[in-house]
Every structure is written in structure tokens, then in C-alpha cells.
Design a protein around this motif. Structure first.
Motif, PDB file in Angstrom:
ATOM      1  N   LEU A 242       0.847  -1.213   0.000  1.00 51.52           N
ATOM      2  CA  LEU A 242       0.000   0.000   0.000  1.00 51.52           C
ATOM      3  C   LEU A 242       0.871   1.249   0.000  1.00 51.52           C
ATOM      4  O   LEU A 242       0.620   2.217  -0.736  1.00 51.52           O
ATOM      5  N   LEU A 397     -10.703   8.901   7.318  1.00 53.52           N
ATOM      6  CA  LEU A 397      -9.363   8.291   7.281  1.00 53.52           C
ATOM      7  C   LEU A 397      -9.151   7.292   8.418  1.00 53.52           C
ATOM      8  O   LEU A 397      -8.142   6.574   8.427  1.00 53.52           O
ATOM      9  N   THR A 399      -9.491   4.365   9.159  1.00 54.89           N
ATOM     10  CA  THR A 399      -9.687   3.000   8.680  1.00 54.89           C
ATOM     11  C   THR A 399      -8.318   2.393   8.366  1.00 54.89           C
ATOM     12  O   THR A 399      -7.367   3.129   8.060  1.00 54.89           O
ATOM     13  N   GLY A 401      -4.932   0.939   7.116  1.00 59.02           N
ATOM     14  CA  GLY A 401      -4.103   1.095   5.925  1.00 59.02           C
ATOM     15  C   GLY A 401      -3.862   2.538   5.500  1.00 59.02           C
ATOM     16  O   GLY A 401      -2.951   2.811   4.718  1.00 59.02           O
ATOM     17  N   THR A 402      -4.650   3.477   6.033  1.00 57.21           N
ATOM     18  CA  THR A 402      -4.469   4.865   5.585  1.00 57.21           C
ATOM     19  C   THR A 402      -3.137   5.434   6.095  1.00 57.21           C
ATOM     20  O   THR A 402      -2.563   6.316   5.451  1.00 57.21           O
ATOM     21  N   VAL A 405      -0.502   4.552   3.659  1.00 53.95           N
ATOM     22  CA  VAL A 405      -0.594   5.442   2.494  1.00 53.95           C
ATOM     23  C   VAL A 405       0.098   6.773   2.802  1.00 53.95           C
ATOM     24  O   VAL A 405       0.894   7.279   2.001  1.00 53.95           O
ATOM     25  N   HIS A 431      -2.724  13.748   1.492  1.00 60.06           N
ATOM     26  CA  HIS A 431      -3.426  12.596   2.074  1.00 60.06           C
ATOM     27  C   HIS A 431      -4.865  12.997   2.448  1.00 60.06           C
ATOM     28  O   HIS A 431      -5.830  12.304   2.086  1.00 60.06           O
ATOM     29  N   ALA A 435      -8.395  11.922   0.599  1.00 58.35           N
ATOM     30  CA  ALA A 435      -9.514  11.334   1.350  1.00 58.35           C
ATOM     31  C   ALA A 435     -10.811  12.065   1.039  1.00 58.35           C
ATOM     32  O   ALA A 435     -11.867  11.446   0.876  1.00 58.35           O
ATOM     33  N   ALA A 444      -8.542   1.909   2.153  1.00 50.05           N
ATOM     34  CA  ALA A 444      -7.210   2.487   1.950  1.00 50.05           C
ATOM     35  C   ALA A 444      -6.659   2.160   0.555  1.00 50.05           C
ATOM     36  O   ALA A 444      -5.959   2.982  -0.042  1.00 50.05           O
ATOM     37  N   ASP A 445      -7.016   0.993   0.028  1.00 52.23           N
ATOM     38  CA  ASP A 445      -6.495   0.603  -1.289  1.00 52.23           C
ATOM     39  C   ASP A 445      -6.878   1.604  -2.382  1.00 52.23           C
ATOM     40  O   ASP A 445      -6.167   1.755  -3.372  1.00 52.23           O
ATOM     41  N   LEU A 447      -7.423   4.884  -1.873  1.00 51.58           N
ATOM     42  CA  LEU A 447      -7.111   6.275  -1.511  1.00 51.58           C
ATOM     43  C   LEU A 447      -6.083   6.903  -2.445  1.00 51.58           C
ATOM     44  O   LEU A 447      -6.258   8.034  -2.924  1.00 51.58           O
TER      45      LEU A 447
END
Ligand SMILES: NC(=O)C1=CN([C@@H]2O[C@H](COP(=O)(O)OP(=O)(O)OC[C@H]3O[C@@H](n4cnc5c(N)ncnc54)[C@H](O)[C@@H]3O)[C@@H](O)[C@H]2O)[C@H](O)CC1
Ligand SMILES: [K+]
Length: 459
Positions: A242, A397, A399, A401-402, A405, A431, A435, A444-445, A447
Motif C-alpha cells: 500500500l 481516514l 480505517t 491502511g491509511t 498510504v 493525504h 480522502a 485504503a487501497d 485512496l
């Protein structure tokens, strides 16, 4: 946060008072300044009051003086205004405002609720929690009102602390500059935040984030001048993937993912075996290294983390690598370093010591010699020289995985400029903007897909 506040200065109560003193020394009278403040607040009340009756609470200090001034201006404009006080005497400019007010005045205890409540009880001079009976009256009058406008700070909030107490306002009109309680902690109690610019010069080393200016590649640029990023992975390869994808979409020229798992987010990201990490770190073309997302905390993770920290590569340290880092080791680094802890990681590395989030993050940056991005609903970015920036990223945001990123974007921006403070600010802004562009309930995937649009807005 009100987007019109981008770039606004944040000052402590002491800095605000020093700025006021300098303003007086330059020839502005205290009464003139209070009148400016009162008119600015009255204007905001008038925008939303819709001719409804107004109750102004005027406390014992200059916040109360502002309150009398607001009452006086609103009455002049034709509003039905009553003032409630704690029954004290006033000094200086507040006494002048008190004398100007000739309308109905009552004790706080006897005040009856009115649809619009203007809170001028306490401002930046609050020295102790408000006594329970007064706090109770304030809460009752606020709950019964349809609109609550706080003058400078919601009464009960300490200006220099993370907002955690005080009346819940619909609108807060900050006077002269923002204060820490407006921007860190439970800032929702300020409601819609407005800044009344009183034409007072204030320090500018702490500010709200503003859209950065990015430069498109020049004709002379190539993939290495745009920035070669190496992402070092570990036991949870998805997180590093990611981050690598975000680095590529965040503007890096070339992204290498050093992971035991050969899968890449897309073909433009190059997979390498991690046994070549030492050679990779010695590559003079290297722009930045990211370590932490999905690294794990086993012996192998520790070795990779120590290797990265000991190198003289610009470095972004996130996630597990923060748990493996020490302040002393970080302070020895001479190359640019960005740390991206959430509050748990921050507390583990730097301790839970006192002060508001701004002070704690500045202190962490000073101790580690790194740029610290202390993530959260109120994200604070601090540099060792005391410069700091506050951002309020979208709550979506929150969640999994963010953070990976964000770390990937930070590495891309660091590789591009080699300026860690600039890179951190760019990353946090991009970022948050990605979002917003991704809309509600993104994963996140998805974003990083919005980063090119966010970048386009900065050109
Ligand atoms: N920033 C500006 O440019 C301007 C700000 N103004 C306003 O002035 C206040 C600050 O005024 P100050 O008199 O210093 O403080 P307060 O009004 O907040 O109140 C202090 C007052 O209250 C007493 N006190 C403190 N805590 C308590 C408590 N818990 N219970 C009872 N009494 C308490 C304290 O001893 C003082 O007597 C700022 O916020 C702005 O609203 C200017 O008007 C314009 C320029
Ligand atoms: K107030």
C-alpha cells in the motif's frame, strides 16, 4: 475546520498578550482594540441571529468587556439585547464598555434563556475551572438557546490546553489569532470557528495547514531527480505494498519495494529481494527510504530497522519501525528523518508527559531531531526548530491502511525535495485531500488513486 482559516497563526495566551502590548505601544488604545473585537463579534452574531432576542453574558475581565461592547453594538443595530453578569466591577477598557451599555442588565442567576446566547464570560484569562454553580447556569442557558456564539474561546476552555472543557458553542469568534484550544483536542465544542483579524501582528511559527505549492517536473527531470523511493517491507507485505503504491502515486520517479513477498501494487513498482537492502541503501541515486508499514518486530525487522536508521539516507519511519527506534539513535542521524506516529506509537516512544499536543509534538521533534507527524483527528507536524503545523484530516481516514498510504506519500515527497518539513506538510495535505476526493467509506487501497488529482490542485 473552516477552510478560510488555512495558514492562520496559532498563539498561546502569553503570545497573544505580548502582541496586544506591542499593539498598544504602537499607539492603539485598549478601548479601540476592544471596540474592534466587539464589532467583529457583533457582525458574526448579526449574520445568524435573524432578529431573535439576544442574551449576552459578560464576565469579570476583558472577555466580559467584549461582551458589553457586543451588546452595545447589537442594540445600536436594533437588536433586543439583555446582558447578564456575575456582578463584579470592571477595570480599564472593560469598564468603558460597561459604561456605554445602558440597556437591561441582570445577574447570571436571574437571567432567563433567550434564543441567541453570546458567551463573554471568560476568555484567555481563565485561571481555574469555572465554579460549579456558574458552570451550571452557563450550561442551562446554552442548552436553551438556539444559537450560542462564544467570544474568543468557549468559556471554561483554557486557551493553552487541548480543548476538553467549556461551553458547547455553535460559533466561536477567535480574536486576533487562533489559540491551541481551537485546534487541538475536542475542538468540536468551538462549533464553526471564525477568526476576527484585529490587525495585531502575531508570531507565525505555528499555523494551520495550507495547500502546498508543488512544481511540475521540468524538461531536465528524469525518474531519479523526481525521486527514487525504497520501501522496506516485512512480515505483513500488504502494508508495504500500500505504501509503495502511494509513493508512486504521490509523485515519486521510481519506487522499489524490498520485500520477501514479490507482489507489487502495479507494474511500475519494482520488486527486490530484501537481502540486497545494504546495497540499495548505498545507492547514491536514492531519494528516500520508508520503513515500518508491515515490518513486524522480529529479529529480521530489527536488523532492517537498524540498518536503515544507521544509513545516511533520508528516512521515513512509521508503524513497527517506530516501536524498534530509540530517541538517542534518531538524534544521532544527520540525514533528514520524518516520524509518523499515531498517538499510541507517540506515547510509547516519547512518553505521555504534560502539555498540549502541540507542545508535546514540538518537544518530541526537538529531542529526536526529526520531523514528527503526530497523527490523529488533530494532526500536528513539528520540526526541531519549533515550527509547527496543525491539520484536521477527514474522519473517514480512520480505517486500516491509511497510515501506510500517508507514510508512502511522505517518502515520495521527501525524495522529491529532501526537505523533511516541507515533505511532511505536503504529505499530510495531499493525504487529507485525497480522502476528501475519495468520498465516504473508502478503503485504503482506493485512496492513492486520488493523489494525482490532489497534486493537480497544488500546481
Ligand atoms: N486578543 C485580543 O487581541 C483581544 C482580546 N480581548 C479580550 O480579552 C480577553 C482576555 O481578557 P482577560 O481580562 O485577560 O481575561 P478574561 O476576560 O478571560 O477573564 C479574566 C478574569 O476572570 C478571573 N477569573 C479567571 N478564572 C476564573 C474563574 N474560574 N472563576 C472566576 N473568575 C475567574 C480573572 O481573575 C480575571 O479577573 C480575551 O479572551 C478577549 O476576549 C480584548 O478585548 C480585545 C483584544
Ligand atoms: K468566552
Amino acid at each position: 475546520m473552516n477552510p478560510a482559516l488555512a495558514g492562520a497563526s496559532i498563539v498561546t495566551a502569553a503570545q497573544m498578550r505580548a502582541a496586544e502590548v506591542a499593539c498598544f505601544a504602537a499607539g492603539v488604545s485598549q478601548v479601540a482594540l476592544m471596540e474592534r473585537a466587539a464589532r467583529a463579534v457583533a457582525q458574526q452574531v448579526a449574520r445568524f441571529a435573524r432578529s431573535r432576542p439576544v442574551l449576552v453574558l459578560a464576565g469579570p475581565g476583558n472577555n466580559g468587556g467584549d461582551g458589553f461592547g457586543v451588546a452595545w453594538v447589537l442594540a445600536e443595530w436594533g437588536y433586543d439585547v439583555t446582558v447578564a453578569t456575575l456582578g463584579q466591577d470592571w477595570n480599564g477598557a472593560a469598564a468603558v464598555m460597561r459604561d456605554r451599555w445602558t440597556g437591561p442588565t441582570t445577574d447570571l442567576d436571574d437571567a432567563t434563556p433567550r434564543p441567541v446566547l453570546v458567551d463573554g464570560l471568560f476568555g484567555i484569562g481563565l485561571t481555574r475551572p469555572i465554579a460549579a454553580p456558574v458552570r451550571g447556569r452557563l450550561a442551562t442557558l446554552a442548552a436553551a438557546a438556539e444559537l450560542v456564539v462564544a467570544i474568543d474561546v468557549p468559556s471554561g476552555s483554557f486557551a493553552d490546553q487541548d480543548a476538553s472543557d467549556g461551553v458547547e458553542a455553535d460559533i466561536t469568534v477567535a480574536l486576533g489569532a487562533l489559540k491551541p484550544c481551537h485546534v487541538v483536542g475536542d475542538t468540536a465544542r468551538c462549533g464553526h470557528l471564525i477568526l476576527a483579524d484585529l490587525a495585531i501582528a502575531v508570531p507565525g511559527d505555528t499555523r494551520l495547514i495550507a495547500r502546498p505549492v508543488l512544481h511540475p517536473p521540468s524538461r531536465a527531470d528524469h525518474k531519479y531527480t523526481r525521486g527514487l523511493v525504497i520501501v522496506i517491507g516485512g512480515t505483513m507485505p500488504g502494508a508495504a505494498r500500500l505504501a509503495a503504491g502511494a509513493a508512486a502515486r504521490g509523485g515519486a520517479g521510481y519506487v522499489v519495494l524490498a520485500s520477501d513477498d514479490a507482489r507489487v501494487p502495479f507494474d511500475a513498482v519494482v520488486s527486490r529481494k530484501p537481502d540486497a537492502i545494504a546495497a540499495m541503501l548505498a545507492d547514491p541515486k536514492l531519494g528516500a527510504v520508508l520503513i515500518g508499514p508491515g515490518l513486524g518486530r522480529d529479529d529480521e525487522a530489527r536488523t532492517r530497522s537498524e540498518e536503515a536508521a544507521a544509513s545516511d539516507c533520508p528516512l521515513v519511519i512509521d508503524g513497527d519501525a517506530l516501536a524498534l527506534a530509540s530517541i538517542d539513535q534518531l538524534a544521532c542521524r544527520t540525514a533528514p528523518t520524518i516520524l509518523t506516529p499515531h498517538s499510541g506509537e507517540f506515547d510509547r516512544l516519547f512518553g505521555t508527559g504534560g502539555g498540549n499536543k502541540l507542545e508535546r509534538t514540538r518537544d518530541a521533534a526537538r529531542r529526536s531531531g526529526a520531523i514528527v507527524v503526530h497523527k490523529g483527528a488533530d494532526t500536528v507536524i513539528a520540526a526541531p526548530d519549533g515550527q509547527s503545523i496543525v491539520a484536521h484530516p477527514p474522519a473517514w481516514l480512520s480505517t486500516a491502511g491509511t497510515g501506510d498510504v500517508l507514510a508512502g506519500i511522505a517518502a515520495a515527497r521527501l525524495a522529491a525535495s529532501r526537505d523533511p518539513m516541507r515533505a511532511a506538510i505536503e504529505a499530510v495535505w495531499l493525504h487529507a485531500r485525497a480522502a476528501s476526493l475519495a468520498g465516504p467509506a473508502f478503503v485504503a487501497d482506493g485512496l492513492a488513486m486520488h493523489l494525482p488529482q490532489a497534486i493537480a490542485e497544488c500546481l
